[in-house]
Write a protein that holds these residues in place. Sequence first.
Motif, PDB file in Angstrom:
ATOM      1  N   THR A  10       0.830  -1.200   0.000  1.00  0.00           N
ATOM      2  CA  THR A  10       0.000   0.000   0.000  1.00  0.00           C
ATOM      3  C   THR A  10       0.867   1.253   0.000  1.00  0.00           C
ATOM      4  OG1 THR A  10      -0.041   0.153   2.403  1.00  0.00           O
ATOM      5  CG2 THR A  10      -1.713  -1.262   1.361  1.00  0.00           C
ATOM      6  N   ILE A  11       0.230   2.393  -0.222  1.00  0.00           N
ATOM      7  CA  ILE A  11       0.967   3.645  -0.154  1.00  0.00           C
ATOM      8  C   ILE A  11       1.604   3.815   1.218  1.00  0.00           C
ATOM      9  CG2 ILE A  11       0.671   6.157  -0.063  1.00  0.00           C
ATOM     10  CD1 ILE A  11      -1.241   5.924  -2.395  1.00  0.00           C
ATOM     11  N   ALA A  12       0.882   3.490   2.261  1.00  0.00           N
ATOM     12  CA  ALA A  12       1.428   3.614   3.618  1.00  0.00           C
ATOM     13  C   ALA A  12       2.671   2.744   3.786  1.00  0.00           C
ATOM     14  CB  ALA A  12       0.371   3.238   4.647  1.00  0.00           C
ATOM     15  N   GLU A  13       2.628   1.530   3.236  1.00  0.00           N
ATOM     16  CA  GLU A  13       3.782   0.641   3.349  1.00  0.00           C
ATOM     17  C   GLU A  13       4.964   1.164   2.542  1.00  0.00           C
ATOM     18  OE1 GLU A  13       1.309  -3.542   4.074  1.00  0.00           O
ATOM     19  OE2 GLU A  13       1.792  -2.879   2.027  1.00  0.00           O
ATOM     20  N   ARG A  14       4.694   1.715   1.360  1.00  0.00           N
ATOM     21  CA  ARG A  14       5.780   2.278   0.558  1.00  0.00           C
ATOM     22  C   ARG A  14       6.428   3.450   1.277  1.00  0.00           C
ATOM     23  NH1 ARG A  14       2.207   2.936  -4.844  1.00  0.00           N
ATOM     24  NH2 ARG A  14       1.388   0.816  -4.871  1.00  0.00           N
ATOM     25  N   ILE A  15       5.600   4.329   1.815  1.00  0.00           N
ATOM     26  CA  ILE A  15       6.135   5.495   2.524  1.00  0.00           C
ATOM     27  C   ILE A  15       6.973   5.049   3.706  1.00  0.00           C
ATOM     28  CG2 ILE A  15       5.471   7.474   3.948  1.00  0.00           C
ATOM     29  CD1 ILE A  15       3.080   7.819   1.981  1.00  0.00           C
ATOM     30  N   HIS A  16       6.492   4.048   4.426  1.00  0.00           N
ATOM     31  CA  HIS A  16       7.255   3.540   5.573  1.00  0.00           C
ATOM     32  C   HIS A  16       8.594   2.967   5.114  1.00  0.00           C
ATOM     33  CE1 HIS A  16       8.136   1.658   9.420  1.00  0.00           C
ATOM     34  NE2 HIS A  16       8.359   0.524   8.778  1.00  0.00           N
ATOM     35  N   GLN A  17       8.590   2.204   4.032  1.00  0.00           N
ATOM     36  CA  GLN A  17       9.837   1.614   3.536  1.00  0.00           C
ATOM     37  C   GLN A  17      10.829   2.687   3.123  1.00  0.00           C
ATOM     38  OE1 GLN A  17       9.356  -1.883   0.767  1.00  0.00           O
ATOM     39  NE2 GLN A  17       7.176  -1.521   1.138  1.00  0.00           N
ATOM     40  N   ILE A  18      10.334   3.717   2.443  1.00  0.00           N
ATOM     41  CA  ILE A  18      11.233   4.781   1.988  1.00  0.00           C
ATOM     42  C   ILE A  18      11.783   5.569   3.165  1.00  0.00           C
ATOM     43  CG2 ILE A  18      11.289   6.980   0.739  1.00  0.00           C
ATOM     44  CD1 ILE A  18       9.344   5.638  -1.276  1.00  0.00           C
ATOM     45  N   ARG A  19      10.942   5.857   4.138  1.00  0.00           N
ATOM     46  CA  ARG A  19      11.421   6.613   5.305  1.00  0.00           C
ATOM     47  C   ARG A  19      12.528   5.871   6.032  1.00  0.00           C
ATOM     48  NH1 ARG A  19       8.848  11.217   6.196  1.00  0.00           N
ATOM     49  NH2 ARG A  19       6.616  11.475   5.772  1.00  0.00           N
ATOM     50  N   GLN A  20      12.508   4.547   5.969  1.00  0.00           N
ATOM     51  CA  GLN A  20      13.569   3.772   6.602  1.00  0.00           C
ATOM     52  C   GLN A  20      14.927   4.024   5.947  1.00  0.00           C
ATOM     53  OE1 GLN A  20      12.773   2.029   9.498  1.00  0.00           O
ATOM     54  NE2 GLN A  20      10.896   3.151   9.017  1.00  0.00           N
ATOM     55  N   THR A  21      14.905   4.452   4.684  1.00  0.00           N
ATOM     56  CA  THR A  21      16.154   4.686   3.960  1.00  0.00           C
ATOM     57  C   THR A  21      16.624   6.137   4.054  1.00  0.00           C
ATOM     58  OG1 THR A  21      15.156   5.298   1.812  1.00  0.00           O
ATOM     59  CG2 THR A  21      15.396   2.944   2.304  1.00  0.00           C
ATOM     60  N   LEU A  22      15.800   7.020   4.642  1.00  0.00           N
ATOM     61  CA  LEU A  22      16.132   8.440   4.677  1.00  0.00           C
ATOM     62  C   LEU A  22      16.622   8.861   6.059  1.00  0.00           C
ATOM     63  CD1 LEU A  22      13.068  10.001   2.775  1.00  0.00           C
ATOM     64  CD2 LEU A  22      15.318   9.412   1.844  1.00  0.00           C
ATOM     65  N   PRO A  23      17.712   9.602   6.120  1.00  0.00           N
ATOM     66  CA  PRO A  23      18.105  10.190   7.397  1.00  0.00           C
ATOM     67  C   PRO A  23      17.029  11.152   7.908  1.00  0.00           C
ATOM     68  CG  PRO A  23      19.847  10.405   5.741  1.00  0.00           C
ATOM     69  CD  PRO A  23      18.624   9.955   5.024  1.00  0.00           C
ATOM     70  N   ASP A  24      17.013  11.404   9.190  1.00  0.00           N
ATOM     71  CA  ASP A  24      16.031  12.327   9.766  1.00  0.00           C
ATOM     72  C   ASP A  24      16.158  13.726   9.182  1.00  0.00           C
ATOM     73  OD1 ASP A  24      15.092  10.282  11.344  1.00  0.00           O
ATOM     74  OD2 ASP A  24      16.239  10.872  13.120  1.00  0.00           O
ATOM     75  N   SER A  25      17.326  14.048   8.669  1.00  0.00           N
ATOM     76  CA  SER A  25      17.572  15.390   8.129  1.00  0.00           C
ATOM     77  C   SER A  25      16.969  15.594   6.738  1.00  0.00           C
ATOM     78  CB  SER A  25      19.074  15.654   8.059  1.00  0.00           C
ATOM     79  OG  SER A  25      19.718  14.667   7.255  1.00  0.00           O
ATOM     80  N   VAL A  26      16.442  14.538   6.130  1.00  0.00           N
ATOM     81  CA  VAL A  26      15.930  14.623   4.755  1.00  0.00           C
ATOM     82  C   VAL A  26      14.401  14.658   4.775  1.00  0.00           C
ATOM     83  CG1 VAL A  26      15.833  13.523   2.495  1.00  0.00           C
ATOM     84  CG2 VAL A  26      17.954  13.456   3.828  1.00  0.00           C
ATOM     85  N   ARG A  27      13.865  15.651   4.113  1.00  0.00           N
ATOM     86  CA  ARG A  27      12.412  15.865   4.075  1.00  0.00           C
ATOM     87  C   ARG A  27      11.834  15.191   2.834  1.00  0.00           C
ATOM     88  NH1 ARG A  27      10.388  22.040   5.154  1.00  0.00           N
ATOM     89  NH2 ARG A  27       8.105  21.766   4.983  1.00  0.00           N
ATOM     90  N   LEU A  28      10.809  14.382   3.034  1.00  0.00           N
ATOM     91  CA  LEU A  28      10.165  13.659   1.937  1.00  0.00           C
ATOM     92  C   LEU A  28       9.016  14.489   1.375  1.00  0.00           C
ATOM     93  CD1 LEU A  28       9.438  11.177   0.208  1.00  0.00           C
ATOM     94  CD2 LEU A  28       8.183  10.281   2.185  1.00  0.00           C
TER      95      LEU A  28
END
Length: 229
Positions: A10-28
């Motif tokens: 789902t979109i929620a799962e994709r967003i969660h997966q991508i956030r796992q790859t982004l440092p906290d300093s990076v805005r999605l």
Amino acid sequence: MTAFSQLGGTIAERIHQIRQTLPDSVRLLAVTKQVSIELMRAAYDAGVRDFAENRVQEAEAKQAQLHDLTDVTWHLIGHLQSNKAQKALECFQWIHSIDDLKLAQRLNRLAAPLPQKPQSLLQVKLLPDPTKYGWSVAELMTDLSVLNQCEDLRIQGLMTILPYGLTSTEATTAFQQMQTLANTIRQQNLPHIQMQVLSMGMSNDYRFAVQAGATMVRLGRILFGDRPA
């Protein structure tokens, strides 16, 4: 450059997966060009608070339908025609695509009386590409002193869109050039030009951009799938 595999789920799962790859300093930023209101609400429910649109008119229509989402920040990432400048200032908190001096000066004049000033980025064309807008590095360095007078734009950094078809090495090199350019501008200590933000990286290349220092990534297809033809 080979595209990253589109994430499943789902979109929620994709967003969660991508956030796992982004440092906290990076805005999605979710790029919502031609994306339905229903999918945008799903992204919002998954925690996205930054929507990026290419066209002023499309954003205006969507904002009317999403008026209840009061904590969303809207970003303009597409080419802005001069005659849409006033409306862009009304619709967007961030304008990423200031791509020449004339447009910057017009936006600055229009923003002067506004209580809420835009947060702005300067679009740089790092590599020759007839389909992209933006300053060349040399042109931008020449215009910096005049841009520094545009204090009502609240210039926060740089944005770039790379040409299609680059290898991973070519993309990484280009993104590193953006970081170098930002550092060079920062060293000039211009009071009205900040270099805190690098908006770079899309679905195919955002990981390379993050490695090179991106602070905002603009993701559309990897979140929502291919747009209608």
